[in-house]
Design an enzyme around this catalytic site. Structure first.
Site, PDB file in Angstrom:
ATOM      1  N   GLU A 172      -5.097   9.208   9.394  1.00 38.97           N
ATOM      2  CA  GLU A 172      -3.696   9.126   9.835  1.00 38.97           C
ATOM      3  C   GLU A 172      -3.477   9.851  11.159  1.00 38.97           C
ATOM      4  OE1 GLU A 172      -0.661   9.384   6.969  1.00 38.97           O
ATOM      5  OE2 GLU A 172      -1.535   7.576   6.097  1.00 38.97           O
TER       6      GLU A 172
ATOM      7  N   CYS B  67     -10.951   3.180  -0.571  1.00 38.65           N
ATOM      8  CA  CYS B  67      -9.633   3.667  -0.144  1.00 38.65           C
ATOM      9  C   CYS B  67      -9.261   2.919   1.134  1.00 38.65           C
ATOM     10  CB  CYS B  67      -9.705   5.170   0.120  1.00 38.65           C
ATOM     11  SG  CYS B  67      -8.189   5.846   0.824  1.00 38.65           S
TER      12      CYS B  67
ATOM     13  N   HIS C 189      -7.798   3.741   3.741  1.00 38.43           N
ATOM     14  CA  HIS C 189      -7.941   4.435   5.023  1.00 38.43           C
ATOM     15  C   HIS C 189      -9.394   4.527   5.503  1.00 38.43           C
ATOM     16  CE1 HIS C 189      -3.898   5.575   4.035  1.00 38.43           C
ATOM     17  NE2 HIS C 189      -3.759   6.285   5.141  1.00 38.43           N
TER      18      HIS C 189
ATOM     19  N   ASP D 270       0.870  -1.180   0.000  1.00 40.04           N
ATOM     20  CA  ASP D 270       0.000   0.000   0.000  1.00 40.04           C
ATOM     21  C   ASP D 270       0.901   1.223   0.000  1.00 40.04           C
ATOM     22  OD1 ASP D 270      -2.363   1.589   0.276  1.00 40.04           O
ATOM     23  OD2 ASP D 270      -1.897   1.854   2.390  1.00 40.04           O
ATOM     24  N   SER D 271       0.302   2.371  -0.268  1.00 40.50           N
ATOM     25  CA  SER D 271       1.075   3.616  -0.229  1.00 40.50           C
ATOM     26  C   SER D 271       1.516   3.948   1.199  1.00 40.50           C
ATOM     27  CB  SER D 271       0.220   4.748  -0.790  1.00 40.50           C
ATOM     28  OG  SER D 271      -1.000   4.822  -0.076  1.00 40.50           O
TER      29      SER D 271
ATOM     30  N   CYS E 239      -3.696  -1.038  -2.064  1.00 40.66           N
ATOM     31  CA  CYS E 239      -3.974   0.376  -2.331  1.00 40.66           C
ATOM     32  C   CYS E 239      -4.972   0.507  -3.488  1.00 40.66           C
ATOM     33  CB  CYS E 239      -2.657   1.062  -2.694  1.00 40.66           C
ATOM     34  SG  CYS E 239      -2.834   2.791  -3.112  1.00 40.66           S
TER      35      CYS E 239
HETATM   36  N1  DGL Z   1      -3.764   3.821  -0.096  1.00 43.72           N
HETATM   37  C1  DGL Z   1      -4.457   4.858  -0.815  1.00 43.72           C
HETATM   38  C2  DGL Z   1      -5.683   4.265  -1.487  1.00 43.72           C
HETATM   39  O1  DGL Z   1      -6.236   3.266  -1.065  1.00 43.72           O
HETATM   40  C3  DGL Z   1      -4.847   6.001   0.087  1.00 43.72           C
HETATM   41  C4  DGL Z   1      -3.719   6.884   0.529  1.00 43.72           C
HETATM   42  C5  DGL Z   1      -3.004   7.557  -0.624  1.00 43.72           C
HETATM   43  O2  DGL Z   1      -3.505   8.525  -1.206  1.00 43.72           O
HETATM   44  O3  DGL Z   1      -1.930   7.085  -0.954  1.00 43.72           O
HETATM   45  O4  DGL Z   1      -6.121   4.798  -2.468  1.00 43.72           O
END
Ligand code: DGL
Length: 255
Positions: A147, A179, A181, A7-8, A70
């Protein structure tokens, strides 16, 4: 069996948690690209490059299955990764859409995600293929809220209301949290939306991989992050509900 998840950042730990709860014996290697988060505001080209680099790191760890946790990476890089890699690659979009189609009583489905995910149209196109109408909205403030750990209470509720009021007014038969998060804000989103099925793509992907997963291994968990901020250990432990150890790794810029 060893599963690689990337993931990011830390949000993908929601996907890791859902997978670990379901398959307790598999070995998991997780990479959170915290040095380069967010992906959700970046161009398709950059998201694809980052995704290839993260995947290569995990492939070098000897994984048998890659989960692109992600949503932004799934929106832009899934086809490239599927074509380039010789192991199964699973993203979060199709499992989320399938679950929404299964659980919704009508044909209008809401999708929320990062600006890049919504702009890609990945969810909207797939819902269209399933014969569903979609109403989508980018909710960029949800990521920093999650976050910061501001997931309940007045501030979280007001921001949720600010982004979701159109979708609520329009009326949807299910809402996909597109997403990583957003599952952290699920209670507040649910409180605002009322009795609408809220589709958490973390659970959906854990269900989806049932057919390809073999629940055997040592149950090991290796967590790597490209940047370790002071708050990371706490946040990661909070999301996973257990004390964990995190490793720092530099993912090379070109492989
Ligand atoms: N992990 C990203 C997503 O699910 C969210 C956070 C980001 O913008 O990197 O799209």
């Amino acid at each position: 069996m060893k599963i690689g998840i990337f993931d990011s950042g830390i949000g993908g730990l929601t996907v890791l948690k859902a997978i670990r709860e379901r398959y307790d014996k598999v070995d998991i290697v997780y990479l959170g690209d915290t040095a380069r988060v967010p992906y959700g505001t970046k161009s398709a080209e950059t998201v694809i490059r980052y995704s290839i680099e993260c995947s290569n790191f995990l492939i070098d760890k000897g994984i048998d299955l890659l989960v692109v946790a992600c949503n932004t990476a799934s929106s832009y890089a899934l086809n490239t990764l599927k074509n380039d890699l010789s192991i199964p690659v699973v993203g979060v979009i199709e499992p989320g859409v399938k679950k929404a189609v299964r659980l919704s009583k009508g044909d209008k489905i809401g999708v929320i995600g990062t600006t890049a995910t919504i702009k890609s149209g990945a969810y909207q196109k797939l819902l269209d293929l399933y014969g569903k109408k979609s109403i989508s909205k980018a909710c960029p403030l949800f990521v920093p809220l999650a976050e910061e750990g501001i997931t309940e209470g007045e501030i979280a509720y007001k921001i949720v209301a600010y982004y979701l009021e159109d979708i609520k007014r329009e009326g949807v038969d299910a809402l996909i949290l597109g997403c990583t998060h957003y599952p952290l804000l699920k209670n507040t989103i649910s409180k605002f939306m009322g009795p609408v099925p809220i589709i958490d793509s973390a659970d959906a992907v854990a269900e989806e991989i049932e057919e390809i997963i073999e629940n055997r291994g040592e149950g090991t968990l290796d967590l790597y992050f490209t940047d370790i901020s002071p708050n990371l250990q706490n946040m990661a432990s909070r999301i996973l509900g257990e004390n964990i150890y995190v490793n720092h790794i530099n993912v090379p810029c070109s492989l």
